[in-house]
Design a protein around this motif. Structure first.
Motif, short mmCIF file in Angstrom:
data_model
loop_
_atom_site.label_atom_id
_atom_site.label_comp_id
_atom_site.label_asym_id
_atom_site.label_seq_id
_atom_site.Cartn_x
_atom_site.Cartn_y
_atom_site.Cartn_z
N PRO A 85 0.82 -1.22 0.00
CA PRO A 85 0.00 0.00 0.00
C PRO A 85 0.85 1.26 0.00
O PRO A 85 2.04 1.24 0.36
CB PRO A 85 -0.81 -0.12 1.30
CG PRO A 85 -0.05 -1.08 2.15
CD PRO A 85 0.65 -2.01 1.22
N ASP A 86 0.25 2.35 -0.41
CA ASP A 86 0.91 3.65 -0.40
C ASP A 86 1.39 3.96 1.02
O ASP A 86 0.62 3.79 1.98
CB ASP A 86 -0.09 4.71 -0.88
CG ASP A 86 0.57 6.06 -1.12
OD1 ASP A 86 1.31 6.53 -0.23
OD2 ASP A 86 0.32 6.65 -2.18
N PRO A 87 2.63 4.42 1.19
CA PRO A 87 3.11 4.77 2.54
C PRO A 87 2.26 5.82 3.23
O PRO A 87 2.29 5.92 4.47
CB PRO A 87 4.52 5.28 2.29
CG PRO A 87 4.95 4.61 1.02
CD PRO A 87 3.70 4.52 0.19
N ALA A 88 1.48 6.59 2.48
CA ALA A 88 0.57 7.55 3.10
C ALA A 88 -0.62 6.86 3.76
O ALA A 88 -1.32 7.46 4.58
CB ALA A 88 0.09 8.56 2.07
N GLU A 89 -0.83 5.58 3.41
CA GLU A 89 -2.00 4.85 3.90
C GLU A 89 -1.65 3.70 4.84
O GLU A 89 -2.55 3.10 5.43
CB GLU A 89 -2.80 4.31 2.70
CG GLU A 89 -3.30 5.41 1.77
CD GLU A 89 -3.96 4.86 0.52
OE1 GLU A 89 -3.96 3.62 0.34
OE2 GLU A 89 -4.46 5.66 -0.29
N PHE A 90 -0.37 3.39 4.96
CA PHE A 90 0.05 2.32 5.87
C PHE A 90 1.36 2.71 6.52
O PHE A 90 2.28 3.19 5.85
CB PHE A 90 0.23 0.99 5.12
CG PHE A 90 0.65 -0.15 6.01
CD1 PHE A 90 -0.28 -0.82 6.78
CD2 PHE A 90 1.99 -0.53 6.09
CE1 PHE A 90 0.11 -1.86 7.62
CE2 PHE A 90 2.38 -1.56 6.92
CZ PHE A 90 1.44 -2.23 7.69
N ALA A 91 1.47 2.49 7.82
CA ALA A 91 2.69 2.83 8.57
C ALA A 91 3.69 1.69 8.49
O ALA A 91 3.52 0.66 9.16
CB ALA A 91 2.34 3.14 10.02
N TYR A 92 4.71 1.85 7.66
CA TYR A 92 5.74 0.82 7.51
C TYR A 92 6.77 0.97 8.64
O TYR A 92 7.94 1.31 8.42
CB TYR A 92 6.42 0.95 6.15
CG TYR A 92 5.57 0.54 4.99
CD1 TYR A 92 5.37 -0.80 4.67
CD2 TYR A 92 4.95 1.50 4.17
CE1 TYR A 92 4.60 -1.18 3.58
CE2 TYR A 92 4.18 1.13 3.09
CZ TYR A 92 4.01 -0.21 2.79
OH TYR A 92 3.24 -0.58 1.70
N THR A 93 6.32 0.71 9.84
CA THR A 93 7.16 0.78 11.03
C THR A 93 6.93 -0.48 11.84
O THR A 93 5.97 -1.23 11.60
CB THR A 93 6.79 2.00 11.90
OG1 THR A 93 5.44 1.83 12.37
CG2 THR A 93 6.90 3.31 11.11
N PHE A 94 7.78 -0.72 12.82
CA PHE A 94 7.59 -1.91 13.66
C PHE A 94 6.26 -1.84 14.39
O PHE A 94 5.56 -2.85 14.53
CB PHE A 94 8.75 -2.06 14.64
CG PHE A 94 10.06 -2.40 13.96
CD1 PHE A 94 10.26 -3.65 13.41
CD2 PHE A 94 11.07 -1.47 13.87
CE1 PHE A 94 11.44 -3.97 12.77
CE2 PHE A 94 12.27 -1.78 13.23
CZ PHE A 94 12.46 -3.03 12.68
N ASP A 95 5.90 -0.65 14.85
CA ASP A 95 4.61 -0.51 15.53
C ASP A 95 3.45 -0.70 14.56
O ASP A 95 2.44 -1.32 14.89
CB ASP A 95 4.52 0.86 16.21
CG ASP A 95 3.77 0.80 17.53
OD1 ASP A 95 3.83 -0.25 18.20
OD2 ASP A 95 3.12 1.80 17.87
N GLY A 96 3.61 -0.17 13.34
CA GLY A 96 2.58 -0.35 12.33
C GLY A 96 2.39 -1.82 11.99
O GLY A 96 1.26 -2.30 11.83
N TYR A 97 3.49 -2.55 11.89
CA TYR A 97 3.39 -3.97 11.58
C TYR A 97 2.79 -4.76 12.75
O TYR A 97 2.07 -5.73 12.55
CB TYR A 97 4.77 -4.54 11.22
CG TYR A 97 5.19 -4.26 9.80
CD1 TYR A 97 4.38 -4.64 8.74
CD2 TYR A 97 6.39 -3.63 9.51
CE1 TYR A 97 4.75 -4.41 7.42
CE2 TYR A 97 6.78 -3.39 8.19
CZ TYR A 97 5.96 -3.78 7.16
OH TYR A 97 6.34 -3.54 5.85
#
Length: 309
Positions: A85-97
């Motif tokens: 997904p677009d990085p504006a729509e999903f947090a590609y971070t450890f917390d996001g995962y």
């Protein structure tokens, strides 16, 4: 003849029970690939993957345990066969995962589970455990670092970058996201005889899947995110001390990032954990599969066997 037919039918049934199934599910609007094996009503083992791999790293462990347990291994967004997904729509971070893993488990209705913690998956899985401690039945910990004083020499370059970030330093991180860099990640200081058991398919497949502009940038961002992740180490340790989940520590000490001391450090917070140091490195499921599967089976039988009736 009748006995032979029954026996052949039982063999086919066993094979079907152990087969790995490859599926997609939509989580938060993201098309998510996952592998699943074992009985639908079996005790769950949740398998978050590491870097730069995907659920592919569990392809051999899953059928080895699928006679008793329901094993589920997703590809995180931006990895493997899942969408990016677009990085504006999903947090590609450890917390996001970690949040994504939580919602994935809820979407599949997994309930209480044993967690396999490896590499990045250890950071993501422990954040999930902190969020939802009641979900965690047991931990299998394999080369997942959470003790800063025991980080291996391969972290030196990252630590230097964290201390003095620069454009040149970030360029070096970006250069590591490539086939040669992935080869180094998979071989990672193991002896030549151990390296011979690690297939080049691993880094070639990983690069084929991650050679995408957004995915390459995500990989660099995750490496940068390890700086913030160090601040979580005390929180991971506090979770272990407070909740004392049953834990199997199975470790390959031939690991430039996570040597033997990184494994033994877990005993500070989990003194009753079972620790095994094997003759391998970071990717034990490629080089020491039978040993890991046997240890995991005995551990799960004691701590996450479900209803035996």
């Amino acid at each position: 003849m009748h006995f032979q037919q029954e026996r052949d039918g039982q063999h086919r049934s066993d094979a079907a029970d152990r087969a790995v199934r490859h599926r997609f599910v939509t989580v938060d609007g993201i098309r998510t690939f996952y592998r699943e094996a074992g009985p639908a009503d079996g005790p769950v083992v949740l398998l978050p993957h590491g870097y730069p791999c995907s659920s592919f790293q569990y392809r051999q462990l899953m059928p080895a345990l699928a006679d008793r347990w329901r094993l589920v291994a997703p590809d995180f967004p931006g990895f493997g066969h899942s969408a990016t997904p677009d990085p504006a729509e999903f947090a590609y971070t450890f917390d996001g995962y970690a949040g994504f893993l939580d919602r994935f488990a809820q979407t599949l209705g997994l309930g209480r589970a044993a967690l396999y913690l490896h590499d990045y998956g250890s950071q993501i899985g422990l954040r999930l455990a902190i969020r939802r401690p009641g979900l965690i039945a047991a931990l299998i910990i394999q080369n997942g670092d959470i003790y800063e004083d025991q980080l291996g020499p391969k972290y030196d370059g990252l630590k230097a970058y964290f201390t003095a970030p620069s454009g040149e330093g970030r360029r070096k991180l970006a250069e590591a996201v490539g086939e040669a860099g992935f080869r180094e990640e998979f071989l990672n200081d193991v002896r030549p005889d151990v390296a011979a058991r690690i297939s080049p398919d691993l880094w070639q497949l990983a690069w084929a899947q991650l050679d995408h502009p957004v995915r390459r940038e995500v990989m660099v961002g995750l490496m940068e995110g390890l700086r913030e992740n160090l601040q979580w180490f005390p929180r991971y340790q506090a979770y272990l001390r407070e909740h004392r989940p049953p834990a199997l520590i199975v470790w390959g000490p031939q690991d430039g990032y996570m040597p033997e001391g990184a494994a033994r450090a877990y005993l500070r917070d989990l003194p009753e954990a079972e620790l095994h140091l094997l003759d391998g490195g970071h990717w034990l499921l490629e080089t020491n599969l039978d040993e890991v599967a046997a240890l995991a089976r005995r551990f799960l039988e004691r701590h996450h066997a479900g209803d035996r009736t």
